[in-house]
Design an enzyme around this catalytic site. Structure first.
Site, PDB file in Angstrom:
ATOM      1  N   HIS A   9       0.525  -1.484  -0.084  1.00  0.00           N
ATOM      2  CA  HIS A   9       0.185  -0.244   0.160  1.00  0.00           C
ATOM      3  C   HIS A   9       0.642   0.856   0.090  1.00  0.00           C
ATOM      4  O   HIS A   9       2.112   1.235   0.346  1.00  0.00           O
ATOM      5  CB  HIS A   9      -1.017  -0.520   1.730  1.00  0.00           C
ATOM      6  CG  HIS A   9      -0.015  -0.195   2.625  1.00  0.00           C
ATOM      7  ND1 HIS A   9       0.448   0.867   3.054  1.00  0.00           N
ATOM      8  CD2 HIS A   9       0.005  -1.131   3.648  1.00  0.00           C
ATOM      9  CE1 HIS A   9       1.322   0.926   4.201  1.00  0.00           C
ATOM     10  NE2 HIS A   9       0.666  -1.077   4.533  1.00  0.00           N
ATOM     11  N   HIS A 152       0.510  -5.444   2.537  1.00  0.00           N
ATOM     12  CA  HIS A 152       1.177  -4.606   3.521  1.00  0.00           C
ATOM     13  C   HIS A 152       2.634  -5.598   3.280  1.00  0.00           C
ATOM     14  O   HIS A 152       3.044  -6.530   2.955  1.00  0.00           O
ATOM     15  CB  HIS A 152       0.371  -4.605   4.655  1.00  0.00           C
ATOM     16  CG  HIS A 152      -1.236  -4.564   4.376  1.00  0.00           C
ATOM     17  ND1 HIS A 152      -1.388  -3.752   5.224  1.00  0.00           N
ATOM     18  CD2 HIS A 152      -2.010  -5.372   4.720  1.00  0.00           C
ATOM     19  CE1 HIS A 152      -2.766  -3.146   4.820  1.00  0.00           C
ATOM     20  NE2 HIS A 152      -2.851  -4.794   4.634  1.00  0.00           N
TER      21      HIS A 152
END
Length: 191
Positions: A9, A152
């Protein structure tokens, strides 16, 4: 074989501060929003096409993925199995605090993938089980295609280990930068 483009992200304020985010649901900061836009523009200008984008359901990943899906005109699927590690007591703490108060814990988790990542958190083996399941589903659904996976840092590093047959405890050294693609080849038969 499916080509997975693993995308961490965009940047958050906690990334800048050096805080452990875990599954705390945080937004992108303005730089993170810009990173997602620039990445989409890069794919468009280079003519790179994707069949779909799969994302963690946490806000920072979902916002990055929504930008990519909208700009690239591809479907978006969210799945909680793509979330970051559960970090228990460490969520929201600075790395410097953890290093000071938990030096033995940090060292032990690097050596033993079955050791919890943090007090009250999951371990790398648990992460690998949930990430393997979703990666295999993506590979089956998109055999021979190119797919974006927005997740992530540590979660993507675990996927990299699984795709390359690396020991799970190598994941700590394979965490991608925010909004920087890492391309792996994924076969439904990986385990």
């Amino acid at each position: 074989m499916t080509e997975l483009w693993l995308i961490r992200h965009g940047q958050t304020d906690w990334n800048i501060e050096g805080r452990f985010q875990g599954q705390t649901d945080l937004p992108l900061n303005p730089q993170g929003v810009a990173q997602a836009e620039m990445l989409a523009q890069q794919f468009l200008s280079e003519g790179i096409h994707f069949a779909a984008v799969y994302s963690s359901d946490l806000l920072r990943a979902r916002t990055t993925a929504e930008t990519l899906a909208r700009r690239l005109g591809i479907p978006l699927y969210t799945d909680a199995r793509l979330r970051e590690a559960k970090l228990g007591e460490w969520e929201g703490k600075l790395f410097s605090e953890i290093k000071l108060h938990y030096p033995d814990w940090l060292e032990r988790r690097k050596q033993d993938p079955a050791y919890p990542l943090a007090p009250g958190g999951e371990n790398l083996i648990q992460m690998a089980e949930r990430l393997l399941a979703i990666a295999q589903e993506i590979a089956r659904a998109h055999e021979g295609q190119r797919v974006l996976v927005v997740s992530h840092g540590l979660s993507l590093a675990v996927l990299i280990c699984l795709s390359q047959g690396e020991p799970l405890n190598r994941a700590y050294w394979l965490i991608p930068q925010n909004a920087e693609p890492v391309v792996v080849q994924w076969s439904d038969g990986l385990s």
